[in-house]
Design a protein around this motif. Structure first.
Motif, PDB file in Angstrom:
ATOM      1  N   SER A   7       0.815  -1.215   0.000  1.00 30.92           N
ATOM      2  CA  SER A   7       0.000   0.000   0.000  1.00 30.92           C
ATOM      3  C   SER A   7       0.850   1.267   0.000  1.00 30.92           C
ATOM      4  O   SER A   7       0.543   2.238  -0.698  1.00 30.92           O
ATOM      5  N   MET A   8       1.919   1.278   0.798  1.00 31.06           N
ATOM      6  CA  MET A   8       2.734   2.488   0.900  1.00 31.06           C
ATOM      7  C   MET A   8       3.341   2.889  -0.434  1.00 31.06           C
ATOM      8  O   MET A   8       3.441   4.079  -0.744  1.00 31.06           O
ATOM      9  N   ILE A   9       3.748   1.902  -1.211  1.00 34.61           N
ATOM     10  CA  ILE A   9       4.389   2.223  -2.496  1.00 34.61           C
ATOM     11  C   ILE A   9       3.443   3.005  -3.410  1.00 34.61           C
ATOM     12  O   ILE A   9       3.790   4.107  -3.857  1.00 34.61           O
ATOM     13  N   PRO A  10       2.259   2.495  -3.706  1.00 30.81           N
ATOM     14  CA  PRO A  10       1.379   3.295  -4.566  1.00 30.81           C
ATOM     15  C   PRO A  10       0.899   4.585  -3.899  1.00 30.81           C
ATOM     16  O   PRO A  10       0.730   5.611  -4.585  1.00 30.81           O
ATOM     17  N   LEU A  11       0.682   4.580  -2.595  1.00 30.04           N
ATOM     18  CA  LEU A  11       0.236   5.788  -1.915  1.00 30.04           C
ATOM     19  C   LEU A  11       1.254   6.917  -2.051  1.00 30.04           C
ATOM     20  O   LEU A  11       0.893   8.096  -2.105  1.00 30.04           O
ATOM     21  N   ASN A  12       2.530   6.571  -2.090  1.00 27.24           N
ATOM     22  CA  ASN A  12       3.589   7.569  -2.198  1.00 27.24           C
ATOM     23  C   ASN A  12       4.037   7.844  -3.631  1.00 27.24           C
ATOM     24  O   ASN A  12       4.453   8.963  -3.936  1.00 27.24           O
ATOM     25  N   LEU A  13       3.969   6.835  -4.485  1.00 22.30           N
ATOM     26  CA  LEU A  13       4.583   6.967  -5.808  1.00 22.30           C
ATOM     27  C   LEU A  13       3.608   6.970  -6.975  1.00 22.30           C
ATOM     28  O   LEU A  13       3.943   7.433  -8.063  1.00 22.30           O
ATOM     29  N   LEU A  14       2.421   6.437  -6.760  1.00 22.79           N
ATOM     30  CA  LEU A  14       1.446   6.363  -7.858  1.00 22.79           C
ATOM     31  C   LEU A  14       0.654   7.670  -7.901  1.00 22.79           C
ATOM     32  O   LEU A  14      -0.500   7.741  -7.514  1.00 22.79           O
ATOM     33  N   THR A  15       1.327   8.703  -8.386  1.00 20.10           N
ATOM     34  CA  THR A  15       0.732  10.036  -8.407  1.00 20.10           C
ATOM     35  C   THR A  15      -0.243  10.179  -9.571  1.00 20.10           C
ATOM     36  O   THR A  15      -0.300   9.338 -10.479  1.00 20.10           O
ATOM     37  N   ASP A  38      -1.668  15.936   1.187  1.00 21.88           N
ATOM     38  CA  ASP A  38      -2.220  16.230   2.514  1.00 21.88           C
ATOM     39  C   ASP A  38      -3.073  15.097   3.071  1.00 21.88           C
ATOM     40  O   ASP A  38      -3.135  14.901   4.285  1.00 21.88           O
ATOM     41  N   HIS A  39      -3.722  14.344   2.191  1.00 14.78           N
ATOM     42  CA  HIS A  39      -4.627  13.301   2.679  1.00 14.78           C
ATOM     43  C   HIS A  39      -3.897  12.045   3.141  1.00 14.78           C
ATOM     44  O   HIS A  39      -4.498  11.174   3.754  1.00 14.78           O
ATOM     45  N   LEU A  40      -2.588  11.950   2.856  1.00 12.56           N
ATOM     46  CA  LEU A  40      -1.854  10.735   3.219  1.00 12.56           C
ATOM     47  C   LEU A  40      -1.523  10.747   4.708  1.00 12.56           C
ATOM     48  O   LEU A  40      -0.902  11.685   5.209  1.00 12.56           O
ATOM     49  N   PRO A  41      -1.922   9.711   5.452  1.00 13.27           N
ATOM     50  CA  PRO A  41      -1.592   9.657   6.876  1.00 13.27           C
ATOM     51  C   PRO A  41      -0.087   9.745   7.104  1.00 13.27           C
ATOM     52  O   PRO A  41       0.710   9.196   6.323  1.00 13.27           O
ATOM     53  N   THR A  42       0.292  10.408   8.161  1.00 15.70           N
ATOM     54  CA  THR A  42       1.709  10.641   8.460  1.00 15.70           C
ATOM     55  C   THR A  42       2.513   9.348   8.485  1.00 15.70           C
ATOM     56  O   THR A  42       3.626   9.268   7.957  1.00 15.70           O
ATOM     57  N   MET A  43       1.941   8.314   9.102  1.00 13.69           N
ATOM     58  CA  MET A  43       2.673   7.058   9.264  1.00 13.69           C
ATOM     59  C   MET A  43       2.776   6.249   7.976  1.00 13.69           C
ATOM     60  O   MET A  43       3.447   5.219   7.941  1.00 13.69           O
ATOM     61  N   LEU A  44       2.136   6.692   6.912  1.00  8.73           N
ATOM     62  CA  LEU A  44       2.221   5.995   5.634  1.00  8.73           C
ATOM     63  C   LEU A  44       3.088   6.746   4.626  1.00  8.73           C
ATOM     64  O   LEU A  44       3.161   6.374   3.458  1.00  8.73           O
ATOM     65  N   SER A  45       3.765   7.779   5.086  1.00  9.04           N
ATOM     66  CA  SER A  45       4.620   8.583   4.215  1.00  9.04           C
ATOM     67  C   SER A  45       6.085   8.211   4.399  1.00  9.04           C
ATOM     68  O   SER A  45       6.592   8.185   5.528  1.00  9.04           O
TER      69      SER A  45
END
Length: 359
Positions: free
Chosen positions: A81-89, A217-224
């Motif tokens: 999950s973290m990979i697409p949340l951070n990189l799949l812009t 902004d919507h990404l939770p801190t712990m998932l960044s």
């Protein structure tokens, strides 16, 4: 006490020397009068462990300063999950190669975040091989190309890695540190620790610094990823004891001669088992095609379900642990990660020969 002949797929065998070292200092680490598990994660004594683990991994894998080494929790599964949340812009596509259950799960999570594509798959062949890739099929708006470098359930492993203009991401949970790699080929490498790095509860991420950006902004801190990068993986309390054991495992790899020596030893261990399979006149049948065989997970079947049950029963009586195949595919699986001694693998090879003769 006699140590088990441990072939578990994960959590897996740890080097006996590492366990002995941890045991020696369990009640009093570094003269503190406390266990590592009791130290403050902000203390100088723990900082030496934390930074030392990162530095030792950087040294063993020749990781350049272009990369961050992050120590996270949540297992490799959280990275799905973290990979697409951070990189799949926005406007980008995540490309995936399917080689087994874990790559399927990674794709499933990415689909929840944004557009994805299956660049190649060996699913129709029961995941018996690593599929060929046509890099030209990668679209210009690709965010990354994701692979699973070793497939524990099916016993296949990438021998060479694809090269493209977009970042290559690899789940190396089950073969990191098992062989030499060129880290510069990758944008991001991630690995759950419980196979070759240490105990469960810790995940290592090796990530190019230029891929770490300010999250939406919507990404939770712990998932960044930025959260961990800015805070030396100390934003919150990390799994301190797991990181301590990671440091001990990395020190053990260095004491054994480094990754080059470990790689040769792993090739020797895998050959012992594959030779038995190949010379068994099909009594043992390997699941993976020869050019895709894993040096970490040797998967095989016997002539019948009854023979498989008999084999596993007698193996257990002889002290072998963890030889059952994954519940989704059945058969047998010997996981021969870095910490599994050559002698244990040789004993398994002899048992396999003996069982065939008696059958």
């Amino acid at each position: 006490m006699t140590r088990a002949l441990n072939f578990n797929a994960g959590p897996a065998a740890l080097p006996e020397a590492v366990l002995q070292e941890a045991q020696k200092h369990l009640l009093n680490f570094n003269g503190t009068g406390m266990s590592v598990m009791e130290l403050s994660h902000r203390s100088k004594d723990y900082e030496e462990v934390h930074v030392g683990a990162q530095q030792q991994l950087r040294k063993l894998l020749a990781i350049s300063e272009k990369y961050e080494i992050l120590l996270l929790q949540g297992g490799a599964s959280l990275q799905f999950s973290m990979i697409p949340l951070n990189l799949l812009t926005k406007g980008k596509i995540g490309h995936y190669v399917l080689t087994g259950s874990w790559s399927e799960k990674a794709l499933k999570e990415a689909k929840k975040v944004g557009p994805t594509s299956i660049l190649a798959s060996s699913k129709e062949d029961q995941y018996r091989s690593i599929p060929s890739i046509k890099i030209e099929q990668l679209e210009g708006d690709g965010a990354y190309l994701h692979i699973t470098s070793n497939n524990t359930i099916y016993g296949t492993e990438w021998k060479t890695y694809p090269s493209s203009s977009i970042p290559l991401i690899a789940d190396m949970s089950s073969d990191i540190l098992s062989k030499r790699i060129n880290v510069d080929q990758f944008g991001l490498i991630y690995a759950g620790a419980q196979k070759n790095l240490g105990p469960s509860g810790l995940t290592v991420v090796i990530m190019k610094k230029d891929l770490i950006s300010t999250p939406p902004d919507h990404l939770p801190t712990m998932l960044s990823y930025e959260t961990y990068s800015k805070n030396q993986s100390l934003y919150n309390t990390p799994p301190t004891f797991a990181i301590y054991l990671l440091k001990l495992v990395l020190d053990w790899v260095e004491s054994e001669g480094g990754v080059e020596v470990i790689e040769k030893r792993n090739q020797e261990k895998a050959k012992l088992l594959y030779d038995v399979i190949d010379k068994s006149d099909s009594f043992y049948s390997g699941h993976a095609k020869p050019d895709s065989r894993s040096n970490m997970n040797v998967t095989f079947t016997l002539p019948s379900e009854e023979k498989t049950k008999e084999f596993l029963h007698l193996a257990q009586e002889k002290g072998f642990v963890g030889l059952n195949g994954h519940r989704s595919v059945g058969g047998c699986r010997a996981s021969i990660y870095n910490a599994v001694p050559v002698d244990h693998v040789a004993q398994l090879a002899e048992f396999m020969k003996w069982f065939q003769v008696r059958s």
